[in-house]
Design a protein around this motif. Structure first.
Motif, PDB file in Angstrom:
ATOM      1  N   ARG A 279     -12.950  14.981 -78.647  1.00  0.00           N
ATOM      2  CA  ARG A 279     -12.390  14.357 -77.567  1.00  0.00           C
ATOM      3  C   ARG A 279     -13.513  13.384 -77.147  1.00  0.00           C
ATOM      4  O   ARG A 279     -13.245  12.939 -75.996  1.00  0.00           O
TER       5      ARG A 279
ATOM      6  N   SER B  50     -13.400   5.048 -66.907  1.00  0.00           N
ATOM      7  CA  SER B  50     -12.465   5.580 -66.253  1.00  0.00           C
ATOM      8  C   SER B  50     -12.532   4.876 -64.690  1.00  0.00           C
ATOM      9  O   SER B  50     -13.475   4.177 -64.413  1.00  0.00           O
TER      10      SER B  50
ATOM     11  N   GLN C 282     -12.212  13.781 -68.256  1.00  0.00           N
ATOM     12  CA  GLN C 282     -10.828  12.891 -68.340  1.00  0.00           C
ATOM     13  C   GLN C 282     -10.267  12.961 -69.741  1.00  0.00           C
ATOM     14  O   GLN C 282     -10.926  12.487 -70.681  1.00  0.00           O
ATOM     15  N   GLY C 283      -8.982  13.166 -69.821  1.00  0.00           N
ATOM     16  CA  GLY C 283      -8.201  13.304 -71.026  1.00  0.00           C
ATOM     17  C   GLY C 283      -8.275  14.537 -71.739  1.00  0.00           C
ATOM     18  O   GLY C 283      -7.687  14.439 -72.703  1.00  0.00           O
TER      19      GLY C 283
ATOM     20  N   THR D 237      -7.788  18.747 -71.584  1.00  0.00           N
ATOM     21  CA  THR D 237      -7.156  19.654 -70.864  1.00  0.00           C
ATOM     22  C   THR D 237      -8.127  20.621 -70.558  1.00  0.00           C
ATOM     23  O   THR D 237      -8.932  21.041 -71.121  1.00  0.00           O
TER      24      THR D 237
ATOM     25  N   LYS E 218       1.206  10.873 -61.206  1.00  0.00           N
ATOM     26  CA  LYS E 218       1.056  11.085 -62.655  1.00  0.00           C
ATOM     27  C   LYS E 218      -0.387  11.260 -63.489  1.00  0.00           C
ATOM     28  O   LYS E 218      -0.298  11.408 -64.521  1.00  0.00           O
ATOM     29  N   ARG E 219      -1.226  10.814 -62.452  1.00  0.00           N
ATOM     30  CA  ARG E 219      -2.539  10.972 -63.072  1.00  0.00           C
ATOM     31  C   ARG E 219      -3.188  12.346 -63.465  1.00  0.00           C
ATOM     32  O   ARG E 219      -4.083  12.389 -64.171  1.00  0.00           O
TER      33      ARG E 219
ATOM     34  N   GLN F 232      -1.932  15.744 -64.811  1.00  0.00           N
ATOM     35  CA  GLN F 232      -0.817  16.166 -65.502  1.00  0.00           C
ATOM     36  C   GLN F 232      -0.896  17.795 -65.904  1.00  0.00           C
ATOM     37  O   GLN F 232      -1.854  18.152 -66.177  1.00  0.00           O
TER      38      GLN F 232
ATOM     39  N   LYS G  22      -4.789  18.440 -66.518  1.00  0.00           N
ATOM     40  CA  LYS G  22      -5.856  17.392 -67.495  1.00  0.00           C
ATOM     41  C   LYS G  22      -5.764  15.974 -66.647  1.00  0.00           C
ATOM     42  O   LYS G  22      -4.568  15.613 -66.145  1.00  0.00           O
TER      43      LYS G  22
ATOM     44  N   VAL H  62      -5.567  11.707 -66.658  1.00  0.00           N
ATOM     45  CA  VAL H  62      -5.129  10.792 -67.495  1.00  0.00           C
ATOM     46  C   VAL H  62      -5.717   9.475 -66.927  1.00  0.00           C
ATOM     47  O   VAL H  62      -5.778   9.244 -65.799  1.00  0.00           O
TER      48      VAL H  62
END
Length: 217
Positions: free
Chosen positions: A117, A131, A164-165, A167, A204-205, A207, A215, A217
């Motif tokens: 990741r 980010s 970030q990104g 989970t 939506k940022r 999730q 997480k 996104v």
């Protein structure tokens, strides 16, 4: 070849893990003395495995110094059972916490999952993706605007920003937040996430990952 820095004062334990990871093209360089480990050129390694009970310097102090100076994934490997050590280690910036004793297979799985990741920059340094979030001191900025957050919201969002990104399980998030209530933690986390989404103005940022956690996104 993955180069791993290990700071662990149990030489036999370190040797066993070193031999196991070698079969996966992972080279582990261990230092029993934390001061020698810190002076070994941390930035040339891809990942740090850090014990907490070390001679002359507590592992949490080592973690803090590494996070302040370098951008390198950190897995804390410790026999300490106090939840406060786990919470503080993650809050300081460690990426994972694996209690001893453990099967080397689990450490290998966590290493590969973590490195998968992260992306290599042109200099070879492992860095997180760019980010539009930034953490400065006790303030988090979203698109260069400061967010007004409660202590619990700050701790939760800080963890999500750092990873970030990726989970984060509900347990990881709850353990990293010393400000969250010990009662009804699961429900408290959902409420905190909802409030953070409202303050971001974007549902939506953050999730929800069914059956796992959240997480960014």
């Amino acid at each position: 070849m993955i180069n791993i820095l290990m700071i662990e004062d149990d030489a036999e334990f370190a040797e066993l893990l070193t031999e196991y990871l070698a079969q996966y093209d992972m080279k582990v360089t261990n230092f029993e003395d934390p001061y020698l480990g810190l002076s070994a050129g941390v930035k040339k390694y891809d990942l740090l495995i850090l014990d907490l009970t070390l001679p002359g310097m507590d592992g949490l102090e080592v973690c803090k110094e590494v996070v302040e100076k370098y951008d390198i994934p950190i897995i804390i490997s410790s026999a300490r059972s106090d939840i406060n050590d786990k919470v503080e280690g993650l809050a300081l910036g460690a990426d994972d916490y694996l209690p001893k004793p453990y099967d080397p297979k689990e450490m290998y799985a966590r290493i590969t999952s973590l490195l998968r990741r992260y992306s290599k920059s042109s200099s070879g340094q492992i860095t997180a993706p760019k980010s539009d979030f930034e953490v400065k001191g006790d303030t988090i900025y979203f698109k260069e605007e400061p967010l007004t957050l409660t202590p619990a919201e700050f701790e939760v969002l800080s963890l999500l920003v750092k990873h970030q990104g990726i989970t984060q399980s509900r347990e990881q998030i709850i353990n990293a937040s010393a400000a969250m209530s010990m009662d009804s933690q699961g429900k408290s986390l959902d409420v905190i996430i909802s409030k953070i989404r409202t303050k971001l103005g974007d549902n939506k940022r953050i999730q929800a990952v069914r059956g796992v956690g959240y997480k960014l996104v």
